[in-house]
Design a protein around this motif. Sequence first.
Motif, PDB file in Angstrom:
ATOM      1  N   TYR A 151       0.860  -1.181   0.000  1.00 16.40           N
ATOM      2  CA  TYR A 151       0.000   0.000   0.000  1.00 16.40           C
ATOM      3  C   TYR A 151       0.897   1.232   0.000  1.00 16.40           C
ATOM      4  CZ  TYR A 151      -3.394  -3.512   1.475  1.00 16.40           C
ATOM      5  OH  TYR A 151      -4.186  -4.630   1.552  1.00 16.40           O
ATOM      6  N   HIS A 152       0.936   1.903  -1.114  1.00 17.30           N
ATOM      7  CA  HIS A 152       1.805   3.057  -1.289  1.00 17.30           C
ATOM      8  C   HIS A 152       0.961   4.339  -1.323  1.00 17.30           C
ATOM      9  CE1 HIS A 152       4.496  -0.181  -2.192  1.00 17.30           C
ATOM     10  NE2 HIS A 152       3.935  -0.433  -3.368  1.00 17.30           N
ATOM     11  N   ARG A 153       1.636   5.480  -1.257  1.00 14.85           N
ATOM     12  CA  ARG A 153       0.958   6.770  -1.250  1.00 14.85           C
ATOM     13  C   ARG A 153       1.491   7.645  -2.378  1.00 14.85           C
ATOM     14  NH1 ARG A 153      -3.776   7.216   1.627  1.00 14.85           N
ATOM     15  NH2 ARG A 153      -3.686   5.616   3.247  1.00 14.85           N
ATOM     16  N   LEU A 154       0.584   8.118  -3.222  1.00 12.05           N
ATOM     17  CA  LEU A 154       0.921   9.053  -4.286  1.00 12.05           C
ATOM     18  C   LEU A 154       0.412  10.431  -3.895  1.00 12.05           C
ATOM     19  CD1 LEU A 154       1.958   9.681  -7.173  1.00 12.05           C
ATOM     20  CD2 LEU A 154      -0.380   9.195  -7.974  1.00 12.05           C
ATOM     21  N   ARG A 155       1.331  11.422  -3.855  1.00  8.39           N
ATOM     22  CA  ARG A 155       0.951  12.794  -3.512  1.00  8.39           C
ATOM     23  C   ARG A 155       1.272  13.695  -4.695  1.00  8.39           C
ATOM     24  NH1 ARG A 155       3.782  10.811   1.041  1.00  8.39           N
ATOM     25  NH2 ARG A 155       2.357  10.268   2.733  1.00  8.39           N
ATOM     26  N   LEU A 156       0.308  14.540  -5.044  1.00 10.44           N
ATOM     27  CA  LEU A 156       0.459  15.463  -6.159  1.00 10.44           C
ATOM     28  C   LEU A 156       0.205  16.880  -5.675  1.00 10.44           C
ATOM     29  CD1 LEU A 156      -1.570  13.503  -8.883  1.00 10.44           C
ATOM     30  CD2 LEU A 156       0.908  13.477  -8.544  1.00 10.44           C
ATOM     31  N   GLU A 157       0.983  17.811  -6.220  1.00 10.60           N
ATOM     32  CA  GLU A 157       0.772  19.223  -5.932  1.00 10.60           C
ATOM     33  C   GLU A 157       0.791  19.978  -7.254  1.00 10.60           C
ATOM     34  OE1 GLU A 157       2.820  22.905  -3.440  1.00 10.60           O
ATOM     35  OE2 GLU A 157       3.290  20.819  -2.923  1.00 10.60           O
ATOM     36  N   ILE A 158      -0.338  20.615  -7.573  1.00  8.17           N
ATOM     37  CA  ILE A 158      -0.485  21.371  -8.812  1.00  8.17           C
ATOM     38  C   ILE A 158      -0.998  22.751  -8.435  1.00  8.17           C
ATOM     39  CG2 ILE A 158      -1.607  21.494 -11.066  1.00  8.17           C
ATOM     40  CD1 ILE A 158      -1.915  18.440 -10.940  1.00  8.17           C
ATOM     41  N   ALA A 159      -0.161  23.760  -8.651  1.00 13.36           N
ATOM     42  CA  ALA A 159      -0.487  25.121  -8.201  1.00 13.36           C
ATOM     43  C   ALA A 159      -0.757  25.077  -6.703  1.00 13.36           C
ATOM     44  CB  ALA A 159      -1.642  25.691  -9.007  1.00 13.36           C
ATOM     45  N   ASP A 160      -1.937  25.518  -6.302  1.00 18.21           N
ATOM     46  CA  ASP A 160      -2.253  25.515  -4.865  1.00 18.21           C
ATOM     47  C   ASP A 160      -3.092  24.316  -4.461  1.00 18.21           C
ATOM     48  OD1 ASP A 160      -4.509  26.219  -6.237  1.00 18.21           O
ATOM     49  OD2 ASP A 160      -5.109  27.820  -4.854  1.00 18.21           O
ATOM     50  N   ARG A 161      -3.182  23.336  -5.338  1.00 20.23           N
ATOM     51  CA  ARG A 161      -4.014  22.158  -5.058  1.00 20.23           C
ATOM     52  C   ARG A 161      -3.116  20.973  -4.706  1.00 20.23           C
ATOM     53  NH1 ARG A 161      -8.624  21.292  -9.455  1.00 20.23           N
ATOM     54  NH2 ARG A 161      -9.279  19.907  -7.769  1.00 20.23           N
ATOM     55  N   ARG A 162      -3.490  20.257  -3.645  1.00 23.27           N
ATOM     56  CA  ARG A 162      -2.744  19.085  -3.193  1.00 23.27           C
ATOM     57  C   ARG A 162      -3.710  17.917  -3.027  1.00 23.27           C
ATOM     58  NH1 ARG A 162      -0.833  23.540  -0.759  1.00 23.27           N
ATOM     59  NH2 ARG A 162       1.439  23.919  -0.798  1.00 23.27           N
ATOM     60  N   VAL A 163      -3.249  16.737  -3.368  1.00 23.98           N
ATOM     61  CA  VAL A 163      -4.085  15.549  -3.249  1.00 23.98           C
ATOM     62  C   VAL A 163      -3.207  14.349  -2.929  1.00 23.98           C
ATOM     63  CG1 VAL A 163      -3.965  14.912  -5.710  1.00 23.98           C
ATOM     64  CG2 VAL A 163      -5.962  14.239  -4.356  1.00 23.98           C
ATOM     65  N   GLU A 164      -3.774  13.404  -2.217  1.00 25.96           N
ATOM     66  CA  GLU A 164      -3.069  12.162  -1.889  1.00 25.96           C
ATOM     67  C   GLU A 164      -3.964  10.983  -2.218  1.00 25.96           C
ATOM     68  OE1 GLU A 164      -1.751   9.851   2.145  1.00 25.96           O
ATOM     69  OE2 GLU A 164      -0.917  11.875   1.854  1.00 25.96           O
ATOM     70  N   SER A 165      -3.395   9.964  -2.849  1.00 26.42           N
ATOM     71  CA  SER A 165      -4.148   8.758  -3.212  1.00 26.42           C
ATOM     72  C   SER A 165      -3.446   7.525  -2.677  1.00 26.42           C
ATOM     73  CB  SER A 165      -4.285   8.636  -4.739  1.00 26.42           C
ATOM     74  OG  SER A 165      -5.035   9.701  -5.281  1.00 26.42           O
ATOM     75  N   LEU A 166      -4.237   6.525  -2.326  1.00 25.24           N
ATOM     76  CA  LEU A 166      -3.701   5.216  -1.966  1.00 25.24           C
ATOM     77  C   LEU A 166      -3.435   4.442  -3.251  1.00 25.24           C
ATOM     78  CD1 LEU A 166      -3.168   2.863   0.082  1.00 25.24           C
ATOM     79  CD2 LEU A 166      -5.591   2.281  -0.188  1.00 25.24           C
ATOM     80  N   LEU A 167      -2.244   3.935  -3.404  1.00 23.17           N
ATOM     81  CA  LEU A 167      -1.881   3.133  -4.567  1.00 23.17           C
ATOM     82  C   LEU A 167      -1.643   1.699  -4.110  1.00 23.17           C
ATOM     83  CD1 LEU A 167      -1.039   2.587  -7.463  1.00 23.17           C
ATOM     84  CD2 LEU A 167       1.176   3.662  -6.976  1.00 23.17           C
ATOM     85  N   ILE A 168      -2.519   0.790  -4.533  1.00 21.41           N
ATOM     86  CA  ILE A 168      -2.418  -0.617  -4.152  1.00 21.41           C
ATOM     87  C   ILE A 168      -1.668  -1.358  -5.250  1.00 21.41           C
ATOM     88  CG2 ILE A 168      -3.673  -2.672  -3.436  1.00 21.41           C
ATOM     89  CD1 ILE A 168      -6.111  -0.872  -2.916  1.00 21.41           C
ATOM     90  N   ALA A 169      -0.476  -1.821  -4.954  1.00 23.55           N
ATOM     91  CA  ALA A 169       0.285  -2.655  -5.885  1.00 23.55           C
ATOM     92  C   ALA A 169       0.063  -4.105  -5.477  1.00 23.55           C
ATOM     93  CB  ALA A 169       1.765  -2.298  -5.830  1.00 23.55           C
ATOM     94  N   ALA A 170      -0.626  -4.845  -6.321  1.00 23.56           N
ATOM     95  CA  ALA A 170      -1.096  -6.183  -5.927  1.00 23.56           C
ATOM     96  C   ALA A 170      -0.785  -7.213  -6.994  1.00 23.56           C
ATOM     97  CB  ALA A 170      -2.608  -6.135  -5.677  1.00 23.56           C
ATOM     98  N   PRO A 171      -0.612  -8.472  -6.576  1.00 23.05           N
ATOM     99  CA  PRO A 171      -0.527  -9.557  -7.562  1.00 23.05           C
ATOM    100  C   PRO A 171      -1.872  -9.755  -8.231  1.00 23.05           C
ATOM    101  CG  PRO A 171      -0.674 -10.458  -5.348  1.00 23.05           C
ATOM    102  CD  PRO A 171      -0.569  -8.972  -5.191  1.00 23.05           C
ATOM    103  N   LEU A 172      -1.862 -10.110  -9.491  1.00 26.44           N
ATOM    104  CA  LEU A 172      -3.121 -10.306 -10.191  1.00 26.44           C
ATOM    105  C   LEU A 172      -3.886 -11.491  -9.626  1.00 26.44           C
ATOM    106  CD1 LEU A 172      -4.923  -9.390 -12.575  1.00 26.44           C
ATOM    107  CD2 LEU A 172      -3.706 -11.054 -13.998  1.00 26.44           C
ATOM    108  N   ARG A 173      -3.153 -12.503  -9.162  1.00 28.41           N
ATOM    109  CA  ARG A 173      -3.778 -13.745  -8.701  1.00 28.41           C
ATOM    110  C   ARG A 173      -3.676 -13.885  -7.191  1.00 28.41           C
ATOM    111  NH1 ARG A 173      -1.095 -18.092 -12.919  1.00 28.41           N
ATOM    112  NH2 ARG A 173      -1.990 -17.255 -14.859  1.00 28.41           N
ATOM    113  N   ALA A 174      -4.749 -14.379  -6.610  1.00 33.44           N
ATOM    114  CA  ALA A 174      -4.743 -14.686  -5.185  1.00 33.44           C
ATOM    115  C   ALA A 174      -3.860 -15.902  -4.920  1.00 33.44           C
ATOM    116  CB  ALA A 174      -6.168 -14.950  -4.696  1.00 33.44           C
ATOM    117  N   PHE A 175      -3.552 -16.137  -3.676  1.00 34.02           N
ATOM    118  CA  PHE A 175      -2.678 -17.242  -3.304  1.00 34.02           C
ATOM    119  C   PHE A 175      -3.279 -18.579  -3.736  1.00 34.02           C
ATOM    120  CE2 PHE A 175      -1.560 -20.626  -0.295  1.00 34.02           C
ATOM    121  CZ  PHE A 175      -0.182 -20.637  -0.466  1.00 34.02           C
ATOM    122  N   GLY A 176      -2.406 -19.476  -4.127  1.00 31.75           N
ATOM    123  CA  GLY A 176      -2.839 -20.813  -4.548  1.00 31.75           C
ATOM    124  C   GLY A 176      -2.303 -21.070  -5.925  1.00 31.75           C
ATOM    125  N   ALA A 177      -2.917 -20.422  -6.894  1.00 31.09           N
ATOM    126  CA  ALA A 177      -2.447 -20.568  -8.267  1.00 31.09           C
ATOM    127  C   ALA A 177      -1.073 -19.930  -8.422  1.00 31.09           C
ATOM    128  CB  ALA A 177      -3.445 -19.917  -9.224  1.00 31.09           C
TER     129      ALA A 177
END
Length: 714
Positions: A151-177
Amino acid sequence: MTASRGTRGPALRHLARLYGLQTAYHDVVADRRREASPEALLAVLRALGAPVGDLRDVPGALREGYEARWQRLCEPVLVAWDGGPVRVRLRLPAGLADGTAACELQQETGEVRRWTCDLSSLPSADGVEVEGRRYVSRRLLLPPGGLPWGYHRLRLEIADRRVESLLIAAPLRAFGALDGEAGRSWGVFLPLYALHSARSWGAGDLADLEALATWVAELGGELVGTLPLLPAFLDEPYDPSPYAPASRLFWNELYLDVTRTPDLERSPAAQALLASPAVQAELTALRGMPLVDPRRAMALKRRILEALARTFFSGDGDWQRAFRRFAEGHQALEDYARFRAAGERRGAPWPDWPLPQRDGLLTPGDYDEEARRYHLYVQWLAHDQLRHLAEAGQARGVGVQLDLPLGVHPASYDVWRERALFVPEMSGGAPPDGFFIKGQNWGCPPLHPERIRTQGYRYPIACLRHHLALARVLRIDHLMGLHRLFWIPPGMPVEEGVYVRYRAEELYAILTLESCRHRTLLVGEDLGTVPPSVRPAMARHHIQRTYVLPFEMAPDPQAALCAPSDTFLASLNTHDMRPFAGFWQGLDIRDRVELGLLAEAQAREERRGREALKEALVAYLQRTGRLPKGRVEPADVLRACLAFLAASAARIVLVNLEDLWLEAEPQNTPGTRDERPNWRRRARYPLEAIRQMPQVLEALCAVDRGRKEVLTPR
C-alpha cells in the motif's frame, strides 16, 4: 410523484448512475425487468449523501455531483497489477492543464521517489464544461521500474491544489495458483457450536475443533471448515447468528476452552467455582440439552472466565507481558472492551444510549472496570487459543477454513466506531430469486462505497487480516458484494431495493495482496443472483468458486451432473440448505410451503421436478458405474455423489459431517428467525462417537482415496 416521473425521470436516472446506483434489475421470479421507483432511488441517494429531498432537487444535485467529480484532482485509490504501469487520470481546470505537477510516491517501506511533470506534455483524455468552467483530463504515467506489493501513497501538488491517493500494488492472482498449488484436497464441515464432545460446555469449543482437525488429518484430510467465529450478542440485544456479529475484528469467547489457560492453575477461586455442585449441575444440564442455548452456556462460562480474569490482572509475569504486546498491536482492543462493558451496564444496544456515548465517547464512569478487563482478557485468550490451533494444524498438515460474513449487526461495535463508513438507515439483502421468491433482508447496514475508498479501505483491510492471520482457507460470504449490493430502504418491501455498485477492482486488489501475504486460499460464495462480471473476475484473480451439487443437477440421465473444475470448492450443500437426506426427501420444498414461499400447486410442480432430477441422477450414477443397478437407498446415492466429487478436478471437496449419518434437519432456514431453531442445533452425535461410526469412516476414507487417485476423464 407520477406526473413528475416523466419530467424528472432522465435526470434522476443520470444522478443515480453518477452515484453508482443501478436503476433496474431483472426480477427472475416475475421474469421481467423491474425499474427502481423514484422513491427508492431518492431514498438511496439521500443515504449516499446526495442533496435531494424530492424530485425537484434532482437537477441541482446532478450539476453539483458532476462538478464535485471534476473538482476531484484524481481518484482516492489507484491499482497497479503485478508491478505494472500505473496510469493516473488527472481532472484539471483548464487554467492548470499546462502547468507543472510536483509528484511524490512513498512506498509502504518508507522509500520516497519525487519528480516533476510537465502537464502540457501529457496525453489528453476528455473534457467537459460544468457551470461555466472548463475542465480537461490528462493521463499521468508513473515512472517505470515497477512497484513492490503493498500500500503506497501518491501525492500530487499542482499550483495551490494538493491531493493524496492510496496506490495498491497487488498480484493479479490470489494465493494458490500463484504458488503452483494444484492439489486436490478435502476436508469436513461442521459449525463449531454444533460440534460437541464429552468435555464440551453445551457447545463446541476450540479444543473440540482441534480434536476434529487432528482426526481429519489422520484420515488424510487437510481442512476443517466451520461458520464465522466472530463475537455475537448473547445478552442484549440477543442474536446468536454468526452472520450478524458484534464485530468483524474480534472473536467469540463462547468458543474458548476455559480449562486451557495457565490462569486456572493460579486461581483458587476459579477452581472452586468450577468444582462447585451448582456449576457441575449446570454443566450436566447443558450437555444434555437437545439444542444449544448460547445465552445460558455463555452465562456459565463467563462466571469462570471472570474469576480467571481477576487472577490474570493481579499478576505480572511472562503471560501478562505477552498480553501487553498483543494489546499494543491491536489498538482497537481497549476501545472494543469499553464498548462491550458499556453495553452490559446499560442493558441496551448503542443506538439507545444517551449522548455523547452514542456518538462514540466513553469515559470510565460509563462502564464497569471489571467488565472492561473481562473483555480484554477473553480476546487475549481467543487469540492465544486460535494461534495454537493454527500452529498445531500446520504441523499436522491440516488447516481451518474460516468464514468472513458480508456484514455486521446494526448494533455492532464496528458500526458504532466506524459510523461514517456505514449507511445505518439502509439494509443489505438480495432481490427475489427462484429459491427466495420474496427476496431477503439481512438487516445488516451496508458500507458506503465512496467513504471506504477515501478512508483507504482501512476497515475492510483490518477485517480481512483478522481472519487471514489464522485461516488456511477463507470463504468470502456473498462475493457479489464486491461488485454491487442490494440496498433496501426502510419501510419498503424487499423487491423495491436498489443495487449500489462498489469498486470491484480495488477490492480484488486488496484480496489478492492480503491472501498472498498470508498464504491463504480464497473461496468466493457465488450463489444466487450473480452479475455477469463476477465469475470472469473470480477466474482472472484465481478466487475459487463454490460448487453445490444439487444446484448443478439436470433432468438428463446422460448429463445429470457437470463435474467441477480445479477452480471450485465443491460440496453437497451449504449451511443454508437441508442436508443431503433432507434434500432427497424434499423437506426443503415442505419448508418453503410452510413459510409461504410456495403455493401448493407450485409445490406439486417442484416435487415433480425434484423426482425427475433424482431419477436422472441415479441413472447417471449407475451408467458411470458409481451406483449398482436396481433399487438404491439414499445412503447409496450419497456415497456415489461423494465419490463423484472426490474423483473430480475440484480444488477442495468439503464434506458436511452431518450428511454421513443422513441428518435431515438444517442448521439454518433462511427467511426465519424465531420460527426455527437457527444456529442452535447440535450435531446428533458427539465427536467421540463420530470418530467410531463405520459409515463416517468408510465415507471419508473413500473420499481420501478418490482425491489421491490420478485424475482421468470419466
